[in-house]
Design an enzyme around this catalytic site. Structure first.
Site, PDB file in Angstrom:
ATOM      1  N   SER A  58      -8.952   1.617   2.865  1.00 43.64           N
ATOM      2  CA  SER A  58      -8.010   2.393   2.075  1.00 43.64           C
ATOM      3  C   SER A  58      -6.944   1.551   1.365  1.00 43.64           C
ATOM      4  O   SER A  58      -6.132   2.093   0.596  1.00 43.64           O
ATOM      5  CB  SER A  58      -7.297   3.422   2.970  1.00 43.64           C
ATOM      6  OG  SER A  58      -6.623   2.803   4.050  1.00 43.64           O
ATOM      7  N   LYS A  83       0.825  -1.206   0.000  1.00 42.96           N
ATOM      8  CA  LYS A  83       0.000   0.000   0.000  1.00 42.96           C
ATOM      9  C   LYS A  83       0.865   1.265   0.000  1.00 42.96           C
ATOM     10  O   LYS A  83       1.895   1.325   0.681  1.00 42.96           O
ATOM     11  CB  LYS A  83      -0.871  -0.059   1.258  1.00 42.96           C
ATOM     12  CG  LYS A  83      -1.818   1.077   1.504  1.00 42.96           C
ATOM     13  CD  LYS A  83      -2.569   0.762   2.790  1.00 42.96           C
ATOM     14  CE  LYS A  83      -3.608   1.834   3.100  1.00 42.96           C
ATOM     15  NZ  LYS A  83      -4.358   1.472   4.342  1.00 42.96           N
ATOM     16  N   SER A 104      -9.585  -1.065   6.800  1.00 43.75           N
ATOM     17  CA  SER A 104      -8.885  -0.713   5.566  1.00 43.75           C
ATOM     18  C   SER A 104      -8.227  -1.886   4.861  1.00 43.75           C
ATOM     19  O   SER A 104      -7.866  -1.785   3.691  1.00 43.75           O
ATOM     20  CB  SER A 104      -7.818   0.348   5.853  1.00 43.75           C
ATOM     21  OG  SER A 104      -8.418   1.542   6.301  1.00 43.75           O
TER      22      SER A 104
END
Length: 447
Positions: A173, A98, A197
């Protein structure tokens, strides 16, 4: 009594629905191309590592130029297979991570327009750890602006799309990472989770995603940087298409959700009962008691999480409220969800001074104790990750739905998002499997 916070989220839901209807245009798009004969893309990280050690495939074939040193090491005979497995268990295995984490030499934007030209000078702690056992980072993946939303869209790279149907969102996210894993783009991935997330994107993209017990894996090297008690809420965890399986005792909790999600949960329970002879107890989350378990406080998941975050000493994200007007005229470097959440944040911080704040903090502690009492006897809780499969990009968003996952960050317990096949529209279904983190001999099985 409906809290002020819930009313605010409902207002945001209505406003967001109108805004999306005006801005978005319906597009008919297909899923990504099938894997075909590229079966290597479907193997787990441990399987790929085994094949590399056995010289059945070269690391260079898996990740090209960057892996030549790995192949030379294996061919040199300096270590035998057992030594390689012990010293470098992920030798030559590619992974993605990420974009909130820094990877030396790669862009580190965290989805923020103001960070679009920043190149990371060093590796995040989790990247260092993975490199030390032989894994090779091959890229960073998309996130919402400063990881502030459960759809991965920003003004730097644009929007991530769901590999099962590109008209649908990937979640956030860690949505870019979930899309890469769902599309078999790397052997495994790393995400972070402060409110679902990892788990929400994993559900939407049909993969496994694990939120470990708080503090198990370092979160150092991320943006936005977290401090104070927020460090306890944020966790770093793996994402991928496979994992080892276990046969736990289980309990499940009901909360309002999509019929197919409820049916998938029911089938999972039936499978475990028939295969392993365990018995599920059903607990409602609306104040009613069913069986021995009663988790009615989960109904207040949203409020518990918001008050825990606002009372943890963090800094509100967004200051100028005028950003909403800039968005409407397409001149803002920010995204609408980030601005709206910034406004809600400021309201939540004001709420810290109210008696309700202390009540909800105490409710969180009480809920943790109740779940501990139920799960401590080698049980797991099956709970929805989200009330529906991945929504369409044009679908009106419901800001509070992340609370299905977020409450477990407050509790600090290990939770794994488990895929349960596809629904009638070809979109992934799944469920959260939650254990307890108490210290005992099989502690590391639950992580």
């Amino acid at each position: 009594m409906i809290s002020v916070l819930r009313i605010i989220y409902k207002i945001c839901h209505v406003f967001g629905s109108v805004f999306i209807a005006v801005r978005q245009k319906h597009k008919v798009e297909d899923a990504i191309p099938p894997v075909g004969d590229r079966k290597l893309l479907l193997l787990s990280a441990s399987d790929i590592a085994e094949m590399i050690r056995n010289r059945e495939v070269t690391s260079e074939k898996v990740v090209l130029e960057e892996a030549r040193k790995v192949d030379k090491l294996i061919q040199s005979g300096e270590y035998d297979k057992t030594e390689l497995k012990d010293k470098f268990p992920l030798l030559g295995v590619p992974f993605t991570i990420k974009d909130s984490f820094c990877v030396a030499g790669l862009r580190h934007t965290a989805g923020s327009y103001y960070r679009k030209d920043i190149i990371a000078a060093e590796d995040a702690e989790v990247v260092k750890s993975l490199k030390s056992v032989g894994a090779i980072p091959i890229g960073v993946t998309n996130v919402p602006e400063l990881c502030m939303w459960w759809e991965s869209h920003n003004t730097v790279y644009g929007r991530s799309r769901n590999p099962y149907d590109t008209r649908h969102i990937t979640g956030g996210s860690s949505g870019g990472e979930a899309a890469v894993q769902g599309a078999a783009g790397s052997a495994f991935g790393i995400g972070s989770d402060i409110a679902g997330s990892i788990r929400v994107p994993s559900l939407f993209c049909g993969i496994f995603g694990h939120k470990p017990t708080s503090g198990i894996i370092s979160c150092w090297g991320q943006q936005p940087e977290v401090k104070g008690r927020l460090v306890e809420l944020l966790t770093t965890g793996p994402m991928g298409s496979s994992r080892q399986r276990s046969a736990p005792h289980l309990r499940r909790a009901h909360r309002r959700k999509h019929p197919e999600m409820k049916d998938a949960l029911r089938k999972a329970v039936q499978h475990l009962e028939q295969t392993y002879g365990v018995k599920a107890q059903v607990s409602a989350c609306n104040g009613l008691r069913r069986g021995k378990a009663n988790f009615s406080k989960l109904y207040h998941s949203l409020e518990i999480w918001v008050q825990a975050v606002s009372g943890a000493g963090g800094v509100p994200f967004y200051q100028p409220i005028l950003g909403v007007g800039e968005i409407l005229f397409r001149i803002s470097p920010h995204t609408l969800p980030a601005i709206m959440l910034g406004i809600i944040e400021k309201m939540a911080y004001i709420g810290n001074q109210l008696p309700r704040h202390k009540q909800l903090i105490e409710m969180g502690y009480s809920l943790a104790k109740e779940i501990q009492d139920v799960l401590k006897d080698d049980a797991v809780l099956l709970y929805p990750s989200f009330p529906s499969p991945a929504p369409r990009i044009t679908f009106p968003f419901r800001p509070a739905d992340f609370s299905y996952c977020a409450v477990f960050n407050v509790l600090g317990v290990p939770v794994t998002q488990v895929p349960l096949g596809l629904g009638s529209k070809g979109l992934p279904l799944g469920v959260q499997s939650c254990g307890w983190h108490a210290q005992r001999p099989h502690y590391n099985q639950r992580c």
